[in-house]
Design a protein around this motif. Structure first.
Motif, short mmCIF file in Angstrom:
data_model
loop_
_atom_site.label_atom_id
_atom_site.label_comp_id
_atom_site.label_asym_id
_atom_site.label_seq_id
_atom_site.Cartn_x
_atom_site.Cartn_y
_atom_site.Cartn_z
N THR A 96 86.70 -26.88 -11.07
CA THR A 96 86.10 -25.58 -11.35
C THR A 96 85.73 -25.47 -12.83
N PHE A 97 86.61 -25.89 -13.72
CA PHE A 97 86.36 -25.85 -15.16
C PHE A 97 85.16 -26.69 -15.54
N LEU A 98 85.09 -27.92 -14.99
CA LEU A 98 83.96 -28.80 -15.31
C LEU A 98 82.66 -28.24 -14.78
N SER A 99 82.71 -27.65 -13.58
CA SER A 99 81.49 -27.06 -13.02
C SER A 99 81.01 -25.89 -13.85
N MET A 100 81.93 -25.03 -14.29
CA MET A 100 81.57 -23.90 -15.13
C MET A 100 81.02 -24.36 -16.47
N MET A 101 81.62 -25.43 -17.03
CA MET A 101 81.12 -25.95 -18.31
C MET A 101 79.71 -26.50 -18.16
N ALA A 102 79.45 -27.23 -17.09
CA ALA A 102 78.11 -27.76 -16.87
C ALA A 102 77.09 -26.64 -16.70
N LEU A 103 77.49 -25.60 -15.96
CA LEU A 103 76.60 -24.46 -15.78
C LEU A 103 76.30 -23.78 -17.10
N ALA A 104 77.33 -23.62 -17.94
CA ALA A 104 77.15 -22.99 -19.25
C ALA A 104 76.21 -23.80 -20.13
N ILE A 105 76.35 -25.13 -20.10
CA ILE A 105 75.48 -26.00 -20.90
C ILE A 105 74.03 -25.85 -20.45
N VAL A 106 73.81 -25.82 -19.13
CA VAL A 106 72.46 -25.66 -18.61
C VAL A 106 71.86 -24.34 -19.08
N ILE A 107 72.66 -23.27 -19.03
CA ILE A 107 72.17 -21.95 -19.45
C ILE A 107 71.83 -21.95 -20.93
N ILE A 108 72.71 -22.56 -21.76
CA ILE A 108 72.46 -22.61 -23.20
C ILE A 108 71.18 -23.37 -23.50
N VAL A 109 70.99 -24.52 -22.83
CA VAL A 109 69.78 -25.30 -23.04
C VAL A 109 68.54 -24.50 -22.66
N LEU A 110 68.59 -23.79 -21.54
CA LEU A 110 67.45 -22.97 -21.12
C LEU A 110 67.16 -21.86 -22.12
N VAL A 111 68.24 -21.23 -22.64
CA VAL A 111 68.05 -20.16 -23.64
C VAL A 111 67.41 -20.72 -24.90
N VAL A 112 67.92 -21.89 -25.38
CA VAL A 112 67.37 -22.50 -26.59
C VAL A 112 65.90 -22.84 -26.39
N LEU A 113 65.55 -23.44 -25.24
CA LEU A 113 64.17 -23.77 -24.95
C LEU A 113 63.29 -22.52 -24.90
#
Length: 327
Positions: free
Chosen positions: A293-310
């Motif tokens: 669960t922790f790894l999945s949430m971390m991956a999701l957060a990274i994807v969101i951050i990348v999308l926000v930065v883009l």
């Protein structure tokens, strides 16, 4: 003379007193050696009188091992002599043990069936069998609705038309069953299977108390004579050592209501009562562990951050292009 008469009287009295006890003991004295397996196992060479072996089975000085504690193994031991006894008891001393405390499997079966030496998917023996299977299941994959824990002992009667549903632990075709913790004991473990007067009774001695504890009892069970005893075991992704220490078959006396001349060789195996069938409901997917669960949430957060930065970079680039057009 008085002393001699008194001694004779005492002897008669003592004999009369203990005669019922001796009579009770004698009911278990009819050991049929052609259906039994006891130490020392080996006869000439590696052969064992009255028994054949199949698959991964090995014979040592202390046990007959159906499967080692390794993945994807299957083995069996089969009596060579058909049983023509109407009332019988089969006592099996066994040991199921392995290195793992939490993950183990799959289990073994004690058979009384028409066809021997048949390899198959039901704990190392054939499906759609004719006869009786006493299943000692150690592995629960939790497919379908269950109301018991494992290890679990159950009985199944088959006339050749029923499929043993391994994915659901046979709960839809069993006569009855009980939970039984029989793994990794240091002392001897035993199971007794009694077929008498068309009644099947399965009992265990798993606590080393030399006393039977009833697991299941089912009346109106029809089994023909002339079938074979055997035992088979299998392992899959999980494993255990499945050892047979001894097998003793006792011929039990006929009841007064039973005719010794009855021909029961052509009886079709059957039982009137089965456990109530359960709906085949597939399990929901198990919840993820905390780490997953922790790894999945971390991956999701990274994807969101990348999308926000883009998105920010895209917005800034657009604003810059707009200012250039104004000048």
């Amino acid at each position: 003379m008085i002393y001699e008469k008194l001694s004779a009287f005492q002897f008669f009295y003592i004999t009369a007193l203990f005669n019922p006890i001796l009579a009770e003991w004698n009911t278990r004295d009819y050991v049929r050696r052609e259906h039994s397996l006891t130490k020392p196992y080996q006869g000439s060479g590696m052969s064992v009188p009255y028994w054949d072996f199949l698959g991964s089975t090995i014979v040592t000085s202390n046990y007959v091992r159906l499967t080692p504690d390794l993945q994807s193994k299957s083995g069996a031991i089969w009596n060579t002599s058909p049983c023509h006894t109407r009332n019988w008891e089969l006592q099996v001393q066994f040991k199921v043990h392995g290195r793992s405390k939490d993950l183990f499997g799959d289990g073994f079966v004690i058979w009384y069936v028409k066809d021997r030496m048949q390899h198959g998917p039901v704990f190392g023996s054939k499906d759609y069998f004719n006869g009786l299977a006493i299943v000692l299941d150690t592995y629960s994959n939790h497919n379908g609705a269950h109301n018991h824990q494992h290890p679990y002992i159950s009985a199944m009667i088959n006339n050749g038309t029923l499929h043993y549903d391994h994915d659901r632990d046979g709960t839809h075709t069993q006569l009855s069953g009980c939970e039984a913790k029989f793994r990794n004991y240091n002392h001897d473990t035993h199971i007794s299977i009694v077929y008498k007067d068309d009644t099947l009774t399965v009992s265990t001695d798993l606590e080393g108390k030399n006393a039977w504890k009833e697991c299941l009892k089912v009346e109106n069970v029809l089994l023909p004579t002339g079938y074979f005893f055997g035992a088979s075991a299998t392992t899959g992704d999980l494993s255990d050592n499945h050892d047979i220490i001894a097998i003793k078959m006792y011929e039990l006396d006929l009841l007064d209501t039973q005719n010794k001349d009855d021909d029961r060789s052509n009886i079709i195996p059957s039982a009137i009562l089965f456990d109530a069938p359960r709906e085949r409901v597939e399990d929901t997917k198990p919840a993820m562990s905390g780490v997953k669960t922790f790894l999945s949430m971390m991956a999701l957060a990274i994807v969101i951050i990348v999308l926000v930065v883009l998105a920010i970079m895209w917005y800034q680039k657009r604003q810059e292009n707009s200012r250039k057009r104004l000048y």
